[in-house]
Each structure stands twice: as C-alpha cells, then as structure tokens.
Design an enzyme around this catalytic site. Structure first.
Site, PDB file in Angstrom:
ATOM      1  CG  HIS A 127      45.386  43.039  39.249  1.00 48.50           C
ATOM      2  ND1 HIS A 127      46.466  42.188  39.339  1.00 48.50           N
ATOM      3  CD2 HIS A 127      44.292  42.239  39.240  1.00 48.50           C
ATOM      4  CE1 HIS A 127      46.049  40.940  39.375  1.00 48.50           C
ATOM      5  NE2 HIS A 127      44.725  40.942  39.333  1.00 48.50           N
ATOM      6  CG  ASP A 204      47.119  46.330  33.900  1.00 52.61           C
ATOM      7  OD1 ASP A 204      46.647  45.626  32.990  1.00 52.61           O
ATOM      8  OD2 ASP A 204      47.056  46.018  35.109  1.00 52.61           O
ATOM      9  CD  GLN A 207      39.594  43.546  34.194  1.00 59.44           C
ATOM     10  OE1 GLN A 207      38.589  43.437  33.485  1.00 59.44           O
ATOM     11  NE2 GLN A 207      40.006  42.561  34.963  1.00 59.44           N
ATOM     12  CE  LYS A 230      42.522  39.621  33.497  1.00 54.72           C
ATOM     13  NZ  LYS A 230      41.729  39.276  34.666  1.00 54.72           N
ATOM     14  CB  CYS A 372      44.544  40.771  42.680  1.00 55.58           C
ATOM     15  SG  CYS A 372      44.364  38.998  42.678  1.00 55.58           S
TER      16      CYS A 372
HETATM   17  N1  PMP Z   1      45.762  43.894  35.646  1.00 55.60           N
HETATM   18  C1  PMP Z   1      44.442  43.902  35.833  1.00 55.60           C
HETATM   19  C2  PMP Z   1      43.730  45.227  35.910  1.00 55.60           C
HETATM   20  C3  PMP Z   1      43.755  42.708  35.977  1.00 55.60           C
HETATM   21  O1  PMP Z   1      42.435  42.726  36.189  1.00 55.60           O
HETATM   22  C4  PMP Z   1      44.466  41.490  35.886  1.00 55.60           C
HETATM   23  C5  PMP Z   1      43.755  40.140  36.019  1.00 55.60           C
HETATM   24  N2  PMP Z   1      42.775  40.099  36.989  1.00 55.60           N
HETATM   25  C6  PMP Z   1      45.838  41.543  35.660  1.00 55.60           C
HETATM   26  C7  PMP Z   1      46.456  42.756  35.535  1.00 55.60           C
HETATM   27  C8  PMP Z   1      46.659  40.296  35.556  1.00 55.60           C
HETATM   28  O2  PMP Z   1      46.280  39.531  34.474  1.00 55.60           O
HETATM   29  P1  PMP Z   1      46.839  38.029  34.338  1.00 55.60           P
HETATM   30  O3  PMP Z   1      46.435  37.333  35.598  1.00 55.60           O
HETATM   31  O4  PMP Z   1      46.172  37.486  33.142  1.00 55.60           O
HETATM   32  O5  PMP Z   1      48.315  38.156  34.199  1.00 55.60           O
END
Ligand code: PMP
Length: 415
Positions: A127, A204, A207, A230, A372
């Site tokens: 991401h 990270d 997910q 999440k 993203c």
């Molecule tokens: N890493 C991953 C794999 C994600 O899916 C996301 C959110 N879509 C993020 C980081 C970022 O999370 P946040 O927007 O809550 O900071």
C-alpha cells in the site's frame, strides 16, 4: 479437540447498529471491509461512556476524574499489548493511524541510520502508506528502494533475491496481507531470517489485524503498524509496536506537550524527552479513541480469531468461486483461492468504477480503483480493479447480491 462453533453472521449483525432496521430499508451488503469496518455497540458505547462519564485530560490532571481517565488510557494500552503479544506496554505507541506509525519509523528511526548506497526492500504489493515513507527517506539519503517482485501467482518471490538478507540491506518493510491480492505473506519466517542477519523489519498489519491472531514475539518483527478502524475500532487512532531497544533509538517527530522531560530556554537543543512511549505521543492523546480501540480488540477476541478467520476464509473462497463462474471476470493472481478476506477482480468489458456504481445502487458496497497500490497495479498492467472484502457480519446473501449486481452490470454494459 472439537472445532469451534462457526460464526453466525445474523447474530453478529445484531451487535452492529448500522445493520439495524435492515428489514425496513434496502439491506446493506457491505463488502468494503478492507477499507474500513463497521463498529459494534460495544465500541460505540465504550467511547460514549468516556465522554459522558469520565472525560478529562490525561497524564496531567491531579483530580480523581483525570486520574481515572489516565488509568483508562493506560489500561487500553495494556489490553492492546496482550492482543498482540508484546512483552511490555512500553512497546506500544498510540498513533493516529497505521500510516502515521509507518512514517514515524521511516522518518524517526531509519532516517538517522540510512546512508548513501544502502538498500531498503519493500514488496511489490505494498500500500502507498508502506511505500512512500521509505521512498522519501531513500531519496533523501541516496539509498536504493528495491522491490521484492512477485511470482506469476502473486506471491513474494523470496527465492530469487539472495541479496535480500545481505549487505547493503538496511531495512525491510512488508505487508502481512495484501490489500489488493489478499495474499498472506510469510512474515514470521522472513523476520526470523532477517533477525539472524541483523536486519530490522517493519510489518504492516493493517489488513491482517481484523482476522489473524497477531503475536509480535512469535513473529520476531522489530516494528508493526495497524489502525483501529479496520478492526471494528474508531477512526483516527492506530498503533505502532516497536521492540524496546528499537523505540529507544527512535527520534520523536512531533514535539510539544506531554513528551518532554525538561525544556531549556532559548535556541539550545538541550531539551530532553520523556521516556518511551510518552515521548512519541506529543499533544493531548486521544483517550476515548484508545478506549474504543481496546474495546474493539476485546470484541474481536470474544468472537475468537480462529472462528473469525474461518468464517472470512470460507466467504472469500466462495466469492472467488462464484466470481470465476461469470464469463468475462478475471481474478487477480494468487496461488490458491484467496482466504484473507479480499477478492480483487476485473471484467473484460466493464470498468471497475461502473461495476462499483451499479453494485452500489443495488445496496452492495464494493471498492474500485488502484487501492493505493499503484506500483502493484502497474506491474499487473491494470489501472483499476473491483474489490470485495469480507468481515464477520457478512454471509452468503452478500455474495448473492454481489453476483446479481454484476449480472445487472453485464445487462447494462454488454448487451
Ligand atoms: N497498509 C495497508 C495494507 C492498508 O490496506 C492500509 C489502508 N487501506 C494502510 C496501510 C493504511 O491504513 P490507514 O489509512 O488506516 O493509515
């Protein structure tokens, strides 16, 4: 030992006020759980109780309610410590999000250590939140940011990069579960090898936290980041786990109230910082957010990770099988049917945005776009995909509704 009783999504939905009254209006088929999850009463009530019954500034006030509010905040940290198997509550820093947590490590930890010619590795499936912070620090320090590329079936191709665990590698940042492919990466074995080689790893977990049991001690990671929203918690709060020695060597990015030990006059840089983790929580911390975050962790634990994981895996497999049965649909590559709650797909003739719009009108919430993850989509030769993602309140009827919506979209765009 007998298998745990399966999740009953109809019963679970009763915990979530957003699904109440569904019989009076169009049923909400919410399949955008990888973006964010809905909140159970337990979380909403825990946050409301903070404001209604025990609201005061924390770590400052000397009156009983302020002391109680501080204790509630620190209790939330301990709940989350146990939730991720950390050795001490001092290894947990409340942040505003997973994104902020990752930026803190890139700018506060790696920036001081990275030199020209060093290498930082990320996977091709990151991401942007776990890519851009490393890209910036590598650019500043003239270091290289390299991709762990993917096999044909969408797995990290660890075998093809013997140099991953050797000089001049200085850092590895990897997602636990891809927000596009849904694949689960072998982070524990990667972290174990990296530790033997003295290379720090950030995982990270944005997910994975919603359905996999996280144990940072077993995982052997140096840093781990995730957001509350999440995993049924509030928006605007996240967590950075850092091994104690790693956090001790990290610079605070935000300076201000609450994170200082002593402050000198004038331009001297001799002000000193509070101990970890307060050092990284400048300003007035989000006490109700932390309490809601802990309530979400408790809620998830009360459902049971194994039950949650099985339910989500079964739904994801079923969705993937049903989607593959539709002429024109292609699923994104993955070694086996994805079991991590995420199915991304494209249609030969229908743009993902059109698909998501038609689905939305039928009450089915899916996501369309690059998610993203532009480096991944570029690698796959795609501009966008449609993505359905599952949680504990979903059931087969949500998949039926998705399939019906796709058939409607085909009638509109293909006939
Ligand atoms: N890493 C991953 C794999 C994600 O899916 C996301 C959110 N879509 C993020 C980081 C970022 O999370 P946040 O927007 O809550 O900071």
């Amino acid at each position: 030992m007998s298998d745990p009783e399966p999740i009953n999504p109809e019963v679970v939905r009763r915990d979530f006020p957003i699904f109440a009254g569904a019989s009076h209006r169009q049923r909400l088929h919410y399949l955008d759980n990888a973006a964010t999850t809905h909140k159970p009463d337990k979380v909403i009530n825990a946050i409301a109780a903070c404001y209604a019954q025990c609201y005061a500034p924390i770590h400052r006030g000397l009156y009983p309610m302020a002391e109680q509010a501080t204790s509630n905040y620190e209790h939330a940290r301990r709940v989350l410590q146990h939730f991720i198997g950390a050795a001490s509550p001092d290894e947990l820093v409340f942040t505003s999000s997973a994104t902020e947590a990752i930026n803190m490590v890139a700018s506060g930890w790696l920036r001081q250590r990275l030199q020209s010619g060093d290498v930082v590795w990320v996977s091709r499936m990151e991401h942007h939140s776990n890519y851009l912070p490393w890209q910036r620090v590598c650019h500043e320090k003239q270091a290289q940011l390299r991709f762990i590329e993917l096999t044909e079936d969408g797995q990290m191709d660890l075998d093809r990069i013997p140099e991953l665990f050797a000089e001049p590698t200085k850092f590895i940042a990897i997602t636990h579960v891809s927000n596009v492919l849904g694949v689960q990466n072998p982070v524990a074995s990667l972290c174990a090898t990296a530790r033997e080689c003295g290379i720090p790893v950030l995982v990270d977990a944005a997910q994975s936290v919603s359905h996999l049991e996280l144990d940072v001690s077993a995982m052997c990671c140096d840093f781990l980041a995730f957001s509350a929203h999440k995993m049924f918690g509030p928006t605007g709060i996240g967590l950075l786990y850092g091994r104690q020695d790693r956090l001790a060597g990290m610079e605070p990015l935000q300076l201000g109230g609450g994170m200082v030990d002593s402050v000198v006059d004038g331009t001297s840089a001799a002000s000193s910082w509070a101990k970890v983790p307060s050092r990284f929580e400048a300003g007035s911390p989000d006490m109700p957010g932390a309490v809601g975050f802990a309530a979400a962790a408790d809620y998830l634990s009360s459902l049971g990770h194994e039950r949650v994981g099985r339910h989500i895996a079964a739904l994801t497999r079923l969705a993937a099988e049903r989607l593959m049965g539709i002429n024109g649909i292609s699923l994104l590559p993955h070694a086996e049917l994805p079991a991590s709650g995420i199915v991304s797909f494209t249609h030969r003739y229908i743009h993902p945005h059109d698909m998501a719009q038609v689905a939305g009108e039928a009450g089915v919430a899916i996501r369309a776009g690059h998610h993203c993850a532009q480096p991944l989509l570029r690698h796959l030769g795609l501009a966008a995909t449609a993505r359905a993602s599952f949680s504990v309140y979903n059931d087969e009827s949500d998949i039926d509704a998705l399939i019906d919506a796709i058939i409607s979209a085909q009638r509109i765009f293909c006939e």
